[in-house]
Design a protein around this motif. Structure first.
Motif, PDB file in Angstrom:
ATOM      1  N   SER A  40      10.095  12.064   8.050  1.00 12.43           N
ATOM      2  CA  SER A  40       9.215  12.774   7.425  1.00 12.43           C
ATOM      3  C   SER A  40       7.787  11.783   7.411  1.00 12.43           C
ATOM      4  O   SER A  40       8.233  10.478   6.832  1.00 12.43           O
ATOM      5  CB  SER A  40       9.671  13.111   5.955  1.00 12.43           C
ATOM      6  OG  SER A  40       8.457  13.788   5.491  1.00 12.43           O
ATOM      7  N   LEU A  41       6.724  12.013   7.723  1.00 10.27           N
ATOM      8  CA  LEU A  41       5.574  11.157   7.410  1.00 10.27           C
ATOM      9  C   LEU A  41       4.853  11.658   6.006  1.00 10.27           C
ATOM     10  O   LEU A  41       3.860  11.032   5.561  1.00 10.27           O
ATOM     11  CB  LEU A  41       4.419  11.763   8.545  1.00 10.27           C
ATOM     12  CG  LEU A  41       4.944  11.065   9.919  1.00 10.27           C
ATOM     13  CD1 LEU A  41       4.080  11.719  10.887  1.00 10.27           C
ATOM     14  CD2 LEU A  41       4.994   9.617  10.166  1.00 10.27           C
ATOM     15  N   ASP A  42       5.586  12.361   5.322  1.00 14.74           N
ATOM     16  CA  ASP A  42       5.130  12.925   3.964  1.00 14.74           C
ATOM     17  C   ASP A  42       5.112  11.675   2.930  1.00 14.74           C
ATOM     18  O   ASP A  42       4.501  11.676   1.873  1.00 14.74           O
ATOM     19  CB  ASP A  42       5.921  14.285   3.386  1.00 14.74           C
ATOM     20  CG  ASP A  42       5.707  15.453   4.427  1.00 14.74           C
ATOM     21  OD1 ASP A  42       4.636  15.537   5.277  1.00 14.74           O
ATOM     22  OD2 ASP A  42       6.523  16.445   4.387  1.00 14.74           O
ATOM     23  N   TYR A  43       5.884  10.803   3.177  1.00 17.60           N
ATOM     24  CA  TYR A  43       6.042   9.952   2.201  1.00 17.60           C
ATOM     25  C   TYR A  43       5.015   8.513   2.312  1.00 17.60           C
ATOM     26  O   TYR A  43       4.820   7.765   1.404  1.00 17.60           O
ATOM     27  CB  TYR A  43       7.362   9.206   2.316  1.00 17.60           C
ATOM     28  CG  TYR A  43       8.674   9.872   1.989  1.00 17.60           C
ATOM     29  CD1 TYR A  43       9.021  10.273   1.000  1.00 17.60           C
ATOM     30  CD2 TYR A  43       9.419  10.475   3.212  1.00 17.60           C
ATOM     31  CE1 TYR A  43      10.013  11.041   0.733  1.00 17.60           C
ATOM     32  CE2 TYR A  43      10.508  11.291   3.156  1.00 17.60           C
ATOM     33  CZ  TYR A  43      10.680  11.646   1.925  1.00 17.60           C
ATOM     34  OH  TYR A  43      12.042  12.445   1.704  1.00 17.60           O
ATOM     35  N   TYR A  44       4.176   8.815   3.398  1.00 21.88           N
ATOM     36  CA  TYR A  44       3.204   7.783   3.778  1.00 21.88           C
ATOM     37  C   TYR A  44       1.798   8.407   3.182  1.00 21.88           C
ATOM     38  O   TYR A  44       1.551   9.323   3.517  1.00 21.88           O
ATOM     39  CB  TYR A  44       3.070   7.379   5.076  1.00 21.88           C
ATOM     40  CG  TYR A  44       4.394   6.840   5.625  1.00 21.88           C
ATOM     41  CD1 TYR A  44       4.537   5.469   5.704  1.00 21.88           C
ATOM     42  CD2 TYR A  44       5.491   7.769   6.174  1.00 21.88           C
ATOM     43  CE1 TYR A  44       5.812   5.056   6.134  1.00 21.88           C
ATOM     44  CE2 TYR A  44       6.488   6.980   6.499  1.00 21.88           C
ATOM     45  CZ  TYR A  44       6.729   5.686   6.536  1.00 21.88           C
ATOM     46  OH  TYR A  44       8.117   5.325   6.869  1.00 21.88           O
ATOM     47  N   SER A  45       1.008   7.500   2.542  1.00 20.43           N
ATOM     48  CA  SER A  45      -0.234   7.801   2.005  1.00 20.43           C
ATOM     49  C   SER A  45      -1.305   8.077   3.114  1.00 20.43           C
ATOM     50  O   SER A  45      -1.425   7.182   4.032  1.00 20.43           O
ATOM     51  CB  SER A  45      -0.454   6.645   0.807  1.00 20.43           C
ATOM     52  OG  SER A  45      -1.970   7.189   0.600  1.00 20.43           O
ATOM     53  N   GLN A  46      -2.200   8.874   2.800  1.00 20.86           N
ATOM     54  CA  GLN A  46      -3.421   9.156   3.813  1.00 20.86           C
ATOM     55  C   GLN A  46      -4.459   8.432   3.193  1.00 20.86           C
ATOM     56  O   GLN A  46      -5.631   8.472   3.961  1.00 20.86           O
ATOM     57  CB  GLN A  46      -3.475  10.550   4.096  1.00 20.86           C
ATOM     58  CG  GLN A  46      -2.386  11.342   4.417  1.00 20.86           C
ATOM     59  CD  GLN A  46      -3.034  12.726   4.855  1.00 20.86           C
ATOM     60  OE1 GLN A  46      -3.811  12.876   5.674  1.00 20.86           O
ATOM     61  NE2 GLN A  46      -2.234  13.750   4.374  1.00 20.86           N
ATOM     62  N   LYS A  47      -4.456   7.574   2.165  1.00 23.92           N
ATOM     63  CA  LYS A  47      -5.652   6.693   1.632  1.00 23.92           C
ATOM     64  C   LYS A  47      -5.529   5.485   2.033  1.00 23.92           C
ATOM     65  O   LYS A  47      -4.196   4.826   2.137  1.00 23.92           O
ATOM     66  CB  LYS A  47      -5.564   6.782   0.064  1.00 23.92           C
ATOM     67  CG  LYS A  47      -5.566   8.170  -0.538  1.00 23.92           C
ATOM     68  CD  LYS A  47      -5.537   7.870  -2.197  1.00 23.92           C
ATOM     69  CE  LYS A  47      -5.484   9.379  -2.879  1.00 23.92           C
ATOM     70  NZ  LYS A  47      -5.753   9.102  -4.200  1.00 23.92           N
ATOM     71  N   ASP A  58      -6.593  -3.284   2.999  1.00 22.42           N
ATOM     72  CA  ASP A  58      -7.023  -4.100   4.358  1.00 22.42           C
ATOM     73  C   ASP A  58      -7.527  -2.792   5.231  1.00 22.42           C
ATOM     74  O   ASP A  58      -7.977  -3.011   6.666  1.00 22.42           O
ATOM     75  CB  ASP A  58      -6.023  -4.763   5.170  1.00 22.42           C
ATOM     76  CG  ASP A  58      -5.034  -3.712   5.384  1.00 22.42           C
ATOM     77  OD1 ASP A  58      -4.865  -2.581   4.926  1.00 22.42           O
ATOM     78  OD2 ASP A  58      -3.818  -4.544   5.706  1.00 22.42           O
ATOM     79  N   GLY A  59      -7.816  -1.671   4.946  1.00 23.55           N
ATOM     80  CA  GLY A  59      -8.386  -0.534   5.458  1.00 23.55           C
ATOM     81  C   GLY A  59      -7.568   0.221   6.419  1.00 23.55           C
ATOM     82  O   GLY A  59      -7.988   1.299   7.124  1.00 23.55           O
ATOM     83  N   VAL A 116      -4.646   2.762   7.109  1.00 23.00           N
ATOM     84  CA  VAL A 116      -3.899   4.149   6.562  1.00 23.00           C
ATOM     85  C   VAL A 116      -2.595   4.098   6.946  1.00 23.00           C
ATOM     86  O   VAL A 116      -2.225   4.335   7.998  1.00 23.00           O
ATOM     87  CB  VAL A 116      -4.658   5.390   7.300  1.00 23.00           C
ATOM     88  CG1 VAL A 116      -4.195   6.759   6.539  1.00 23.00           C
ATOM     89  CG2 VAL A 116      -6.283   5.230   6.924  1.00 23.00           C
ATOM     90  N   PRO A 117      -1.746   4.198   5.618  1.00 22.71           N
ATOM     91  CA  PRO A 117      -0.312   4.115   6.048  1.00 22.71           C
ATOM     92  C   PRO A 117       0.068   5.182   6.969  1.00 22.71           C
ATOM     93  O   PRO A 117       0.935   5.111   7.769  1.00 22.71           O
ATOM     94  CB  PRO A 117       0.196   4.169   4.729  1.00 22.71           C
ATOM     95  CG  PRO A 117      -0.896   3.659   3.952  1.00 22.71           C
ATOM     96  CD  PRO A 117      -2.071   3.848   4.468  1.00 22.71           C
ATOM     97  N   ARG A 118      -0.453   6.618   6.846  1.00 18.72           N
ATOM     98  CA  ARG A 118       0.219   7.630   7.693  1.00 18.72           C
ATOM     99  C   ARG A 118      -0.063   7.452   9.091  1.00 18.72           C
ATOM    100  O   ARG A 118       0.674   7.742   9.928  1.00 18.72           O
ATOM    101  CB  ARG A 118      -0.304   9.007   6.841  1.00 18.72           C
ATOM    102  CG  ARG A 118      -0.409  10.112   7.896  1.00 18.72           C
ATOM    103  CD  ARG A 118       1.376  10.769   7.249  1.00 18.72           C
ATOM    104  NE  ARG A 118       1.179  11.337   6.070  1.00 18.72           N
ATOM    105  CZ  ARG A 118       1.045  12.463   5.572  1.00 18.72           C
ATOM    106  NH1 ARG A 118       0.565  13.245   6.570  1.00 18.72           N
ATOM    107  NH2 ARG A 118       1.158  12.971   4.220  1.00 18.72           N
ATOM    108  N   GLN A 119      -1.241   7.174   9.200  1.00 21.79           N
ATOM    109  CA  GLN A 119      -1.640   6.653  10.494  1.00 21.79           C
ATOM    110  C   GLN A 119      -0.892   5.903  11.384  1.00 21.79           C
ATOM    111  O   GLN A 119      -0.339   5.866  12.636  1.00 21.79           O
ATOM    112  CB  GLN A 119      -3.079   6.482  10.637  1.00 21.79           C
ATOM    113  CG  GLN A 119      -3.843   7.637  10.348  1.00 21.79           C
ATOM    114  CD  GLN A 119      -5.718   7.205  10.520  1.00 21.79           C
ATOM    115  OE1 GLN A 119      -5.945   5.965  10.616  1.00 21.79           O
ATOM    116  NE2 GLN A 119      -6.547   8.305  10.080  1.00 21.79           N
ATOM    117  N   ARG A 120      -0.550   4.678  10.523  1.00 23.14           N
ATOM    118  CA  ARG A 120       0.089   3.581  11.086  1.00 23.14           C
ATOM    119  C   ARG A 120       1.800   4.015  11.318  1.00 23.14           C
ATOM    120  O   ARG A 120       2.207   3.739  12.174  1.00 23.14           O
ATOM    121  CB  ARG A 120       0.201   2.406  10.034  1.00 23.14           C
ATOM    122  CG  ARG A 120       1.093   1.176  10.641  1.00 23.14           C
ATOM    123  CD  ARG A 120       0.819  -0.046   9.779  1.00 23.14           C
ATOM    124  NE  ARG A 120       0.919   0.288   8.439  1.00 23.14           N
ATOM    125  CZ  ARG A 120       0.774  -0.674   7.324  1.00 23.14           C
ATOM    126  NH1 ARG A 120       0.396  -1.906   7.816  1.00 23.14           N
ATOM    127  NH2 ARG A 120       0.989  -0.475   6.316  1.00 23.14           N
TER     128      ARG A 120
END
Length: 287
Positions: A146-153, A157-158, A160-164
Protein backbone atom coordinates in the motif's frame (compact mmCIF):
# COMPACT_ATOMS: atom_id res chain seq x y z
CA UNK A 1 18.91 -23.61 -10.04
CA UNK A 2 20.96 -23.64 -6.85
CA UNK A 3 18.61 -25.34 -4.43
CA UNK A 4 19.97 -26.96 -1.29
CA UNK A 5 20.63 -30.70 -1.23
CA UNK A 6 17.85 -30.98 1.34
CA UNK A 7 15.26 -29.50 -1.02
CA UNK A 8 16.42 -31.68 -3.94
CA UNK A 9 16.16 -34.76 -1.69
CA UNK A 10 12.66 -33.78 -0.52
CA UNK A 11 11.53 -33.33 -4.12
CA UNK A 12 12.89 -36.76 -5.07
CA UNK A 13 11.04 -38.35 -2.16
CA UNK A 14 7.78 -36.67 -3.21
CA UNK A 15 8.19 -37.96 -6.77
CA UNK A 16 9.09 -41.44 -5.56
CA UNK A 17 6.03 -41.51 -3.30
CA UNK A 18 3.80 -40.42 -6.17
CA UNK A 19 5.14 -43.22 -8.38
CA UNK A 20 4.73 -45.82 -5.65
CA UNK A 21 1.16 -44.76 -4.90
CA UNK A 22 0.14 -44.72 -8.56
CA UNK A 23 1.66 -48.14 -9.27
CA UNK A 24 0.27 -49.73 -6.10
CA UNK A 25 -3.22 -48.42 -6.83
CA UNK A 26 -2.96 -49.64 -10.44
CA UNK A 27 -1.92 -53.10 -9.29
CA UNK A 28 -4.83 -53.35 -6.85
CA UNK A 29 -7.26 -52.03 -9.46
CA UNK A 30 -5.92 -54.45 -12.07
CA UNK A 31 -6.29 -57.45 -9.76
CA UNK A 32 -9.86 -56.43 -8.95
CA UNK A 33 -10.78 -56.07 -12.63
CA UNK A 34 -9.18 -59.37 -13.61
CA UNK A 35 -11.04 -61.11 -10.79
CA UNK A 36 -14.35 -59.76 -12.13
CA UNK A 37 -13.43 -60.24 -15.80
CA UNK A 38 -11.44 -63.48 -16.27
CA UNK A 39 -11.18 -62.86 -20.01
CA UNK A 40 -9.19 -59.69 -19.31
CA UNK A 41 -6.86 -61.72 -17.10
CA UNK A 42 -6.38 -64.24 -19.91
CA UNK A 43 -5.59 -61.48 -22.42
CA UNK A 44 -3.06 -59.91 -20.04
CA UNK A 45 -1.34 -63.29 -19.70
CA UNK A 46 -1.14 -63.62 -23.48
CA UNK A 47 0.25 -60.08 -23.81
CA UNK A 48 2.93 -60.84 -21.23
CA UNK A 49 3.87 -64.00 -23.14
CA UNK A 50 4.14 -62.02 -26.38
CA UNK A 51 6.37 -59.46 -24.67
CA UNK A 52 8.63 -62.22 -23.40
CA UNK A 53 8.75 -63.84 -26.83
CA UNK A 54 9.76 -60.56 -28.48
CA UNK A 55 12.55 -60.07 -25.94
CA UNK A 56 13.94 -63.51 -26.76
CA UNK A 57 13.90 -63.11 -30.54
CA UNK A 58 17.67 -62.61 -30.73
CA UNK A 59 17.82 -66.45 -30.67
CA UNK A 60 15.25 -66.77 -33.49
CA UNK A 61 16.88 -68.34 -36.59
CA UNK A 62 14.44 -66.95 -39.17
CA UNK A 63 13.38 -63.47 -40.30
CA UNK A 64 13.34 -61.56 -37.01
CA UNK A 65 11.64 -58.43 -38.41
CA UNK A 66 8.79 -60.44 -39.87
CA UNK A 67 8.35 -62.34 -36.62
CA UNK A 68 8.32 -59.10 -34.59
CA UNK A 69 5.72 -57.62 -36.95
CA UNK A 70 3.60 -60.75 -36.57
CA UNK A 71 3.75 -60.65 -32.77
CA UNK A 72 2.98 -56.94 -32.67
CA UNK A 73 -0.11 -57.42 -34.81
CA UNK A 74 -1.24 -60.20 -32.50
CA UNK A 75 -0.62 -57.94 -29.50
CA UNK A 76 -2.53 -55.10 -31.13
CA UNK A 77 -5.53 -57.34 -31.71
CA UNK A 78 -5.48 -58.53 -28.10
CA UNK A 79 -5.28 -54.97 -26.77
CA UNK A 80 -8.24 -53.98 -28.95
CA UNK A 81 -10.24 -56.94 -27.66
CA UNK A 82 -9.31 -56.12 -24.05
CA UNK A 83 -10.29 -52.46 -24.46
CA UNK A 84 -13.67 -53.48 -25.86
CA UNK A 85 -14.30 -55.74 -22.86
CA UNK A 86 -13.27 -53.01 -20.42
CA UNK A 87 -15.44 -50.37 -22.09
CA UNK A 88 -18.48 -52.63 -22.27
CA UNK A 89 -18.15 -53.22 -18.52
CA UNK A 90 -17.91 -49.53 -17.62
CA UNK A 91 -14.13 -49.28 -17.27
CA UNK A 92 -11.71 -46.89 -18.94
CA UNK A 93 -9.40 -48.49 -21.49
CA UNK A 94 -6.53 -47.21 -19.29
CA UNK A 95 -7.96 -48.78 -16.14
CA UNK A 96 -5.07 -51.24 -15.83
CA UNK A 97 -2.42 -48.54 -16.11
CA UNK A 98 -1.01 -46.39 -13.26
CA UNK A 99 -2.61 -42.95 -13.01
CA UNK A 100 0.49 -40.84 -12.47
CA UNK A 101 0.19 -37.30 -11.14
CA UNK A 102 2.22 -36.13 -14.15
CA UNK A 103 1.53 -37.96 -17.39
CA UNK A 104 4.45 -36.23 -19.12
CA UNK A 105 7.18 -37.89 -17.05
CA UNK A 106 5.19 -40.58 -15.19
CA UNK A 107 6.31 -38.95 -11.93
CA UNK A 108 9.98 -39.60 -12.66
CA UNK A 109 10.73 -35.88 -12.64
CA UNK A 110 12.79 -35.92 -15.83
CA UNK A 111 12.12 -36.00 -19.57
CA UNK A 112 15.10 -36.85 -21.77
CA UNK A 113 17.50 -35.90 -18.98
CA UNK A 114 15.86 -32.53 -18.27
CA UNK A 115 13.71 -31.66 -15.28
CA UNK A 116 10.01 -31.96 -15.95
CA UNK A 117 7.74 -29.00 -15.20
CA UNK A 118 6.21 -31.01 -12.33
CA UNK A 119 9.65 -31.43 -10.74
CA UNK A 120 10.35 -27.71 -11.03
CA UNK A 121 6.95 -26.95 -9.48
CA UNK A 122 7.73 -29.19 -6.51
CA UNK A 123 11.08 -27.45 -6.00
CA UNK A 124 9.37 -24.04 -6.09
CA UNK A 125 6.76 -25.15 -3.56
CA UNK A 126 9.42 -26.53 -1.22
CA UNK A 127 11.40 -23.30 -1.58
CA UNK A 128 8.29 -21.28 -0.69
CA UNK A 129 7.65 -23.50 2.33
CA UNK A 130 11.19 -23.01 3.58
CA UNK A 131 11.13 -19.20 3.31
CA UNK A 132 7.61 -19.10 4.78
CA UNK A 133 8.88 -20.74 7.95
CA UNK A 134 10.68 -17.51 8.83
CA UNK A 135 8.78 -14.77 7.04
CA UNK A 136 5.18 -13.93 6.04
CA UNK A 137 5.88 -14.64 2.36
CA UNK A 138 2.25 -15.06 1.29
CA UNK A 139 1.28 -11.78 2.94
CA UNK A 140 3.93 -9.68 1.20
CA UNK A 141 3.28 -9.17 -2.50
CA UNK A 142 3.54 -6.27 -4.89
CA UNK A 143 -0.24 -6.21 -5.24
CA UNK A 144 -0.87 -5.61 -1.54
CA UNK A 145 1.94 -3.10 -1.03
CA UNK A 146 0.00 0.00 0.00
CA UNK A 147 1.19 3.46 -0.97
CA UNK A 148 -1.41 5.03 1.31
CA UNK A 149 1.08 5.16 4.17
CA UNK A 150 3.29 7.64 2.28
CA UNK A 151 2.59 11.34 2.39
CA UNK A 152 1.95 13.31 -0.75
CA UNK A 153 3.38 16.44 0.85
CA UNK A 154 7.00 17.30 -0.03
CA UNK A 155 9.45 16.94 2.82
CA UNK A 156 12.21 19.42 3.68
CA UNK A 157 14.41 18.46 0.74
CA UNK A 158 11.51 18.71 -1.72
CA UNK A 159 11.04 14.98 -2.19
CA UNK A 160 7.43 13.70 -2.20
CA UNK A 161 7.41 10.44 -0.19
CA UNK A 162 4.51 8.94 -2.19
CA UNK A 163 6.25 9.56 -5.51
CA UNK A 164 9.53 8.14 -4.22
CA UNK A 165 7.74 5.04 -2.89
CA UNK A 166 6.05 4.55 -6.28
CA UNK A 167 9.43 4.62 -8.02
CA UNK A 168 10.90 2.16 -5.53
CA UNK A 169 7.91 -0.15 -5.92
CA UNK A 170 8.17 -0.05 -9.70
CA UNK A 171 11.94 -0.66 -9.62
CA UNK A 172 11.48 -3.59 -7.22
CA UNK A 173 8.82 -5.15 -9.43
CA UNK A 174 11.02 -4.85 -12.53
CA UNK A 175 13.96 -6.31 -10.61
CA UNK A 176 11.88 -9.37 -9.67
CA UNK A 177 10.36 -9.86 -13.12
CA UNK A 178 13.74 -9.61 -14.85
CA UNK A 179 15.74 -11.44 -12.16
CA UNK A 180 18.61 -13.63 -13.25
CA UNK A 181 21.75 -14.97 -11.64
CA UNK A 182 23.53 -11.96 -13.15
CA UNK A 183 21.21 -9.39 -11.59
CA UNK A 184 22.73 -6.60 -9.54
CA UNK A 185 22.28 -6.34 -5.78
CA UNK A 186 19.85 -4.05 -3.95
CA UNK A 187 19.90 -2.19 -0.66
CA UNK A 188 16.77 -0.88 1.04
CA UNK A 189 17.75 1.86 3.43
CA UNK A 190 15.27 3.65 5.68
CA UNK A 191 13.65 3.81 9.09
CA UNK A 192 11.32 1.19 10.54
CA UNK A 193 7.89 0.80 8.94
CA UNK A 194 8.69 2.03 5.44
CA UNK A 195 8.12 -1.36 3.78
CA UNK A 196 11.68 -2.62 3.33
CA UNK A 197 10.88 -6.17 4.43
CA UNK A 198 7.60 -6.19 2.50
CA UNK A 199 9.33 -5.30 -0.77
CA UNK A 200 12.14 -7.79 -0.11
CA UNK A 201 9.61 -10.59 0.34
CA UNK A 202 7.53 -9.40 -2.63
CA UNK A 203 10.66 -9.81 -4.75
CA UNK A 204 11.27 -13.23 -3.18
CA UNK A 205 7.71 -14.27 -4.09
CA UNK A 206 8.24 -13.58 -7.78
CA UNK A 207 11.79 -14.93 -7.90
CA UNK A 208 10.81 -18.21 -6.22
CA UNK A 209 7.86 -18.68 -8.58
CA UNK A 210 10.23 -18.22 -11.50
CA UNK A 211 12.27 -21.19 -10.31
CA UNK A 212 15.17 -19.54 -8.48
CA UNK A 213 16.36 -20.42 -4.99
CA UNK A 214 16.07 -17.79 -2.26
CA UNK A 215 17.58 -17.66 1.20
CA UNK A 216 15.95 -15.14 3.54
CA UNK A 217 17.04 -14.33 7.07
CA UNK A 218 17.87 -11.57 9.50
CA UNK A 219 21.55 -10.75 9.85
CA UNK A 220 21.34 -11.81 13.52
CA UNK A 221 19.95 -15.28 12.77
CA UNK A 222 22.35 -15.86 9.90
CA UNK A 223 25.37 -14.93 12.04
CA UNK A 224 24.18 -17.09 14.94
CA UNK A 225 23.68 -20.14 12.74
CA UNK A 226 27.00 -19.75 10.95
CA UNK A 227 28.74 -19.51 14.32
CA UNK A 228 26.99 -22.71 15.44
CA UNK A 229 28.01 -24.42 12.19
CA UNK A 230 31.63 -23.35 12.65
CA UNK A 231 31.74 -24.95 16.10
CA UNK A 232 29.99 -28.13 14.97
CA UNK A 233 26.63 -27.38 16.57
CA UNK A 234 24.75 -27.75 13.32
CA UNK A 235 21.96 -30.13 14.29
CA UNK A 236 19.24 -27.45 14.52
CA UNK A 237 20.46 -24.62 12.37
CA UNK A 238 18.69 -23.11 9.37
CA UNK A 239 21.45 -21.16 7.68
CA UNK A 240 24.66 -22.85 6.54
CA UNK A 241 27.59 -21.22 4.83
CA UNK A 242 26.84 -23.20 1.68
CA UNK A 243 23.21 -22.06 1.63
CA UNK A 244 23.86 -18.33 2.07
CA UNK A 245 26.75 -18.32 -0.40
CA UNK A 246 25.30 -20.54 -3.13
CA UNK A 247 21.61 -19.56 -3.28
CA UNK A 248 20.49 -17.62 -6.36
CA UNK A 249 19.23 -14.71 -4.26
CA UNK A 250 20.22 -13.96 -0.66
CA UNK A 251 18.06 -11.55 1.35
CA UNK A 252 19.67 -10.20 4.53
CA UNK A 253 17.02 -8.40 6.57
CA UNK A 254 17.65 -5.93 9.40
CA UNK A 255 21.38 -5.56 8.84
CA UNK A 256 22.76 -3.80 11.90
CA UNK A 257 20.55 -5.52 14.47
CA UNK A 258 23.09 -8.30 14.99
CA UNK A 259 25.39 -8.07 18.00
CA UNK A 260 28.41 -6.04 16.99
CA UNK A 261 31.58 -8.06 17.46
CA UNK A 262 34.53 -9.02 15.31
CA UNK A 263 33.06 -12.41 14.40
CA UNK A 264 29.76 -10.99 13.14
CA UNK A 265 31.47 -8.17 11.26
CA UNK A 266 33.82 -10.67 9.58
CA UNK A 267 30.93 -13.05 8.82
CA UNK A 268 28.74 -10.42 7.15
CA UNK A 269 31.74 -9.06 5.25
CA UNK A 270 32.67 -12.55 4.02
CA UNK A 271 29.13 -13.31 2.86
CA UNK A 272 28.72 -10.07 0.95
CA UNK A 273 32.24 -10.01 -0.45
CA UNK A 274 32.07 -13.64 -1.61
CA UNK A 275 28.75 -13.13 -3.35
CA UNK A 276 30.05 -9.98 -5.04
CA UNK A 277 33.12 -11.85 -6.29
CA UNK A 278 30.91 -14.70 -7.56
CA UNK A 279 28.47 -12.17 -9.07
CA UNK A 280 25.53 -13.45 -7.04
CA UNK A 281 22.79 -10.90 -6.26
CA UNK A 282 22.00 -9.98 -2.67
CA UNK A 283 19.26 -7.82 -1.19
CA UNK A 284 20.05 -6.02 2.08
CA UNK A 285 17.61 -4.01 4.19
CA UNK A 286 18.81 -1.81 7.02
CA UNK A 287 17.83 1.28 8.97
Amino acid sequence: MAYSNEIYAKAERILEKRRENAETEAELRSESIKAKLPEVKNIQTQLNEIGLEISQLFLYPGDKEAKVAELREKSKALVSKRDTILSSNGYSTDALKPEYTCSACNDKGYINGRRCACHIKILCELMRDEVSRFAPLDECTFDNFSLDYYSQKPDEDGIVPRQRAEKILDASRRFAQNFSKDSKSLMFLGSTGLGKTHLSLAIANVVINRGFSVCYGTSHNICEDLRAEMFGRDDRITYTNSKVINCDLLIIDDLGTEITNQYNIATIYNIINTRILEKKPTIISTN
